[in-house]
Design a protein around this motif. Structure first.
Motif, short mmCIF file in Angstrom:
data_model
loop_
_atom_site.label_atom_id
_atom_site.label_comp_id
_atom_site.label_asym_id
_atom_site.label_seq_id
_atom_site.Cartn_x
_atom_site.Cartn_y
_atom_site.Cartn_z
N ASP A 163 -5.56 3.17 -5.74
CA ASP A 163 -4.62 2.09 -5.39
C ASP A 163 -5.12 1.36 -4.15
OD1 ASP A 163 -2.85 2.62 -7.47
OD2 ASP A 163 -1.72 4.09 -6.28
N LEU A 164 -4.59 0.18 -3.95
CA LEU A 164 -4.92 -0.61 -2.76
C LEU A 164 -3.86 -0.36 -1.69
CD1 LEU A 164 -6.61 -2.83 -1.35
CD2 LEU A 164 -5.07 -4.51 -2.42
N SER A 165 -4.30 0.13 -0.55
CA SER A 165 -3.39 0.41 0.57
C SER A 165 -3.67 -0.58 1.70
CB SER A 165 -3.58 1.85 1.06
OG SER A 165 -2.74 2.13 2.17
N VAL A 166 -2.65 -1.31 2.09
CA VAL A 166 -2.79 -2.33 3.13
C VAL A 166 -1.92 -1.95 4.32
CG1 VAL A 166 -2.52 -4.76 3.70
CG2 VAL A 166 -3.24 -4.11 1.39
N THR A 167 -2.54 -1.85 5.48
CA THR A 167 -1.84 -1.48 6.71
C THR A 167 -1.74 -2.70 7.63
OG1 THR A 167 -2.67 0.79 6.58
CG2 THR A 167 -1.82 0.05 8.71
N LYS A 168 -0.53 -2.95 8.09
CA LYS A 168 -0.30 -4.07 9.00
C LYS A 168 0.36 -3.54 10.27
CE LYS A 168 0.31 -7.44 5.25
NZ LYS A 168 1.20 -8.48 4.65
N GLN A 169 -0.30 -3.74 11.39
CA GLN A 169 0.25 -3.32 12.67
C GLN A 169 1.43 -4.21 13.06
OE1 GLN A 169 -0.85 -0.60 14.10
NE2 GLN A 169 -2.57 -0.33 12.69
N VAL A 170 2.42 -3.60 13.67
CA VAL A 170 3.63 -4.32 14.09
C VAL A 170 3.69 -4.34 15.62
CG1 VAL A 170 6.14 -4.38 14.02
CG2 VAL A 170 4.86 -3.65 12.00
N TYR A 171 3.80 -5.53 16.17
CA TYR A 171 3.86 -5.68 17.63
C TYR A 171 5.21 -6.26 18.03
CZ TYR A 171 -1.19 -4.96 17.84
OH TYR A 171 -2.44 -4.42 17.76
N GLU A 172 5.77 -5.70 19.06
CA GLU A 172 6.95 -6.27 19.68
C GLU A 172 6.53 -7.07 20.90
OE1 GLU A 172 9.76 -3.21 20.48
OE2 GLU A 172 10.10 -2.73 18.35
N ASN A 184 3.29 -1.10 9.16
CA ASN A 184 3.77 -1.13 7.78
C ASN A 184 2.61 -0.81 6.86
OD1 ASN A 184 6.34 -2.02 8.63
ND2 ASN A 184 5.72 -4.18 8.55
N VAL A 185 2.85 0.06 5.90
CA VAL A 185 1.82 0.40 4.91
C VAL A 185 2.37 0.05 3.53
CG1 VAL A 185 0.41 2.22 3.89
CG2 VAL A 185 0.91 2.27 6.34
N ILE A 186 1.65 -0.83 2.84
CA ILE A 186 2.06 -1.29 1.52
C ILE A 186 1.02 -0.86 0.50
CG2 ILE A 186 2.80 -3.30 0.17
CD1 ILE A 186 3.09 -4.80 2.85
N GLN A 197 3.12 -4.57 -6.01
CA GLN A 197 3.53 -3.64 -4.97
C GLN A 197 4.23 -2.43 -5.57
OE1 GLN A 197 5.49 -5.32 -1.50
NE2 GLN A 197 6.70 -3.45 -1.20
N GLN A 198 3.77 -1.23 -5.15
CA GLN A 198 4.34 0.01 -5.65
C GLN A 198 5.11 0.79 -4.59
OE1 GLN A 198 4.30 1.03 -8.81
NE2 GLN A 198 3.10 -0.73 -9.49
N ASP A 199 4.73 0.62 -3.34
CA ASP A 199 5.37 1.42 -2.30
C ASP A 199 5.28 0.69 -0.96
OD1 ASP A 199 6.65 3.73 -1.25
OD2 ASP A 199 4.73 4.44 -0.47
N PHE A 200 6.24 1.00 -0.10
CA PHE A 200 6.25 0.44 1.25
C PHE A 200 6.86 1.46 2.18
CE2 PHE A 200 8.68 -1.43 4.70
CZ PHE A 200 7.77 -2.29 5.29
#
Length: 220
Positions: A163-172, A184-186, A197-200
């Motif tokens: 599967d394709l796993s995409v990680t996005k960093q979250v900044y405040e 966030n990991v999608i 999309q299968q999971d988040f």
């Protein structure tokens, strides 16, 4: 009668010697049997047999490479620069970090079920290695087609069990680049000719490393 008495003594010593020899042989055989039965020494019958079994054991077979595990190496930089789906911002920032070295990660693997491996390309910044673009290219009749892109920096894509796993960093607000507040990991799967999309899931990072801890009651 004299001959009989003379013959007796001449055979006596030979017969006695034969009896003694036979007795000695029997005694030796008995001692050998006892030694083998009690395992008195380490060099028993099992020793040579074990050595023979090791020496004659078939060598372990090394699996031959699977043809499906081969891949055609691509020029990822040229692929991204020539891709009309890639934003002008990413193309502008895609410059050598040192000499002719670009900060680009390339992964080969089967994501779309094609006959050739797909290519996952991550474009990173030189200084902080922050992902500014993630792309998946599918080989279709010898040409690579962009079938996925994510340019919401910072972002990073990888292959996870097909599967394709995409990680996005979250900044405040106020977070330095090196210390995001979470991620966030999608997860995407290939279906019907595109990624679905299968999971988040979202993870909040602890802020202990930054030294700004907060009491659970709300008071610092």
């Amino acid at each position: 009668m004299r001959g009989l008495t003379d013959a007796g003594p001449s055979r006596g010593p030979a017969s006695a010697q034969a009896v003694i020899t036979a007795a000695a042989v029997l005694a030796a055989l008995a001692l050998f049997a006892v030694a083998c039965g009690t395992g008195g020494t380490g060099a028993r019958d099992e020793g040579p047999a074990h050595a023979d079994s090791v020496g004659n054991a078939p060598a372990a077979k090394v699996p031959s490479p699977n043809p499906s595990q081969s891949y055609d190496k691509v020029n990822a930089v040229a692929l991204v620069k020539a891709d009309p789906a890639v934003s002008a911002t990413v193309k502008r920032d895609l410059k050598p970090c040192s000499g002719n070295e670009y900060r680009v990660d390339v992964t080969y693997g089967n994501l779309t079920g094609g006959t050739a491996d797909d290519v996952v390309v991550n474009v990173l910044t030189c200084g902080d290695a922050v992902g500014v673009g993630a792309y998946v290219y599918r080989n279709e009749s010898g040409a690579y087609k962009n079938v996925f892109k994510a340019e919401e920096s910072p972002v990073y894509a990888e292959i996870d069990k097909g599967d394709l796993s995409v990680t996005k960093q979250v900044y405040e607000k106020g977070d330095p680049v090196s210390s995001p507040s979470g991620e966030n990991v999608i997860t995407y799967s290939w279906a019907g000719g595109h990624f679905v999309q299968q999971d988040f899931h979202h993870t909040d990072y602890g802020n202990v490393a930054g030294g700004d801890t907060q009491d659970p009651s709300g008071t610092s």
